[in-house]
Write an enzyme that holds these catalytic residues in place. Structure first.
Site, PDB file in Angstrom:
ATOM      1  N   LYS A  95       0.872  -1.170   0.000  1.00 53.33           N
ATOM      2  CA  LYS A  95       0.000   0.000   0.000  1.00 53.33           C
ATOM      3  C   LYS A  95       0.911   1.223   0.000  1.00 53.33           C
ATOM      4  O   LYS A  95       1.655   1.464   0.949  1.00 53.33           O
ATOM      5  CB  LYS A  95      -0.907   0.012   1.221  1.00 53.33           C
ATOM      6  CG  LYS A  95      -1.836   1.226   1.247  1.00 53.33           C
ATOM      7  CD  LYS A  95      -2.528   1.389   2.583  1.00 53.33           C
ATOM      8  CE  LYS A  95      -3.199   2.743   2.645  1.00 53.33           C
ATOM      9  NZ  LYS A  95      -3.700   3.066   4.005  1.00 53.33           N
ATOM     10  N   GLY A 156      -8.036   9.379   9.770  1.00 53.99           N
ATOM     11  CA  GLY A 156      -8.316   9.523  11.194  1.00 53.99           C
ATOM     12  C   GLY A 156      -9.389  10.522  11.560  1.00 53.99           C
ATOM     13  O   GLY A 156      -9.658  10.720  12.751  1.00 53.99           O
ATOM     14  N   ALA A 183      -9.556   5.399   4.304  1.00 54.24           N
ATOM     15  CA  ALA A 183      -9.323   6.526   5.214  1.00 54.24           C
ATOM     16  C   ALA A 183     -10.547   7.413   5.375  1.00 54.24           C
ATOM     17  O   ALA A 183     -11.309   7.642   4.435  1.00 54.24           O
ATOM     18  CB  ALA A 183      -8.141   7.377   4.778  1.00 54.24           C
ATOM     19  N   GLY A 184     -10.718   7.897   6.595  1.00 57.65           N
ATOM     20  CA  GLY A 184     -11.731   8.890   6.890  1.00 57.65           C
ATOM     21  C   GLY A 184     -13.080   8.357   7.330  1.00 57.65           C
ATOM     22  O   GLY A 184     -13.948   9.131   7.724  1.00 57.65           O
ATOM     23  N   THR A 206      -8.792   3.684  12.495  1.00 58.54           N
ATOM     24  CA  THR A 206      -9.098   4.455  13.696  1.00 58.54           C
ATOM     25  C   THR A 206     -10.520   4.232  14.181  1.00 58.54           C
ATOM     26  O   THR A 206     -10.762   4.148  15.389  1.00 58.54           O
ATOM     27  CB  THR A 206      -8.873   5.952  13.419  1.00 58.54           C
ATOM     28  OG1 THR A 206      -7.565   6.143  12.869  1.00 58.54           O
ATOM     29  CG2 THR A 206      -8.984   6.764  14.696  1.00 58.54           C
TER      30      THR A 206
END
Length: 256
Positions: A95, A156, A183-184, A206
């Protein structure tokens, strides 16, 4: 789901950072049934093998490992980290992260394409962490990438899918390219939305690791991903601007 010719039995991918304990991490993966775990290379632990216990833990998860170049801010740093990861984990998967902005952790588009081309030519199968930019996606595919990993929001933040139009456009532009929203994401409903839009999988860390009950949240995301994919294949109705009665009015009695 086929990624670089490898069949993956789950459309949920989880990161391995920030969990309160190794046992919680293992339980979260068990309840999520995630197919892929991302791991980062900590170079400072290499000499003393200080990370050996962690590597043993992630190997015992029984899932496919996807090493990443998290924290790299230059092409040289990312390429070197990828080469180290290949030696450590005996895999050509990587990645690829090349961070260009310290506050948003947005990828450096120029460095990302350059690093992707170098790694692809070196035999790597690259999973680039990118934005929803269509032009950047096209350049990454030209560089040899066969999978794209556009962000939903900055890493995050838990903001979810902040650019629905951009993500829909990207998905429509490259309908045959496997895409993972990376992500997010903060809630299972956001993951379900990504799958409903036609994305192939989601990757998060996260939202699970920092939840009050990481294992329960991991299971919630797993169910949301299944629901989203099922809804996508069910061909959802198109939204309307005006109301439409669900009960037929033909044959209804009218009283004067």
């Amino acid at each position: 789901m086929q990624l670089y010719g490898t069949e993956i039995n789950s459309r949920l991918m989880l990161g391995t950072a920030q969990y309160p304990s190794p046992s919680v991490l293992a339980e979260a993966f068990r309840r999520s049934d995630a197919g892929i775990a991302t791991v980062s290379v900590r170079r400072e632990a290499g000499a003393e093998r200080g990370g050996a216990a962690f590597w043993n833990l992630v190997r015992d998860l029984g899932v496919t490992l996807l090493p990443n170049t998290a924290g790299c801010h230059s092409v040289r740093e990312a390429v070197t980290t990828a080469q180290m990861a290949r030696e450590l984990f005996d895999t050509n998967w990587i990645k690829l992260e090349v961070i260009g902005h310290a506050d948003t952790l947005q990828p450096d588009p120029f460095g990302l394409v350059e690093a992707a081309r170098i790694l692809t030519e070196d035999g790597f199968q690259v999973y680039p962490y990118t934005t929803e930019d269509v032009v950047l996606a096209d350049r990454l595919l030209d560089a040899g990438c066969e999978v794209l990993m556009p962000w939903g929001a900055p890493i995050g933040t838990g903001l979810g899918l902040t650019n629905i139009y951009g993500l829909r456009t990207l998905r429509a532009q490259f309908p045959d390219v496997p895409m993972v929203v990376d992500a997010g994401l903060g809630l299972p409903s956001q993951a379900a939305m990504a799958l409903e839009m036609g994305f192939d999988a989601v990757l998060l860390n996260t939202a699970v690791a920092k939840a009050g009950d990481p294992a329960a949240m991991a299971e919630a995301f797993a169910r949301a991903v299944e629901a989203g994919r099922l809804a996508y294949h069910a061909d959802p109705m198109e939204p309307r601007d005006m109301a439409a009665p669900s009960t037929p009015v033909i044959g209804k009695a009218f009283l004067s």
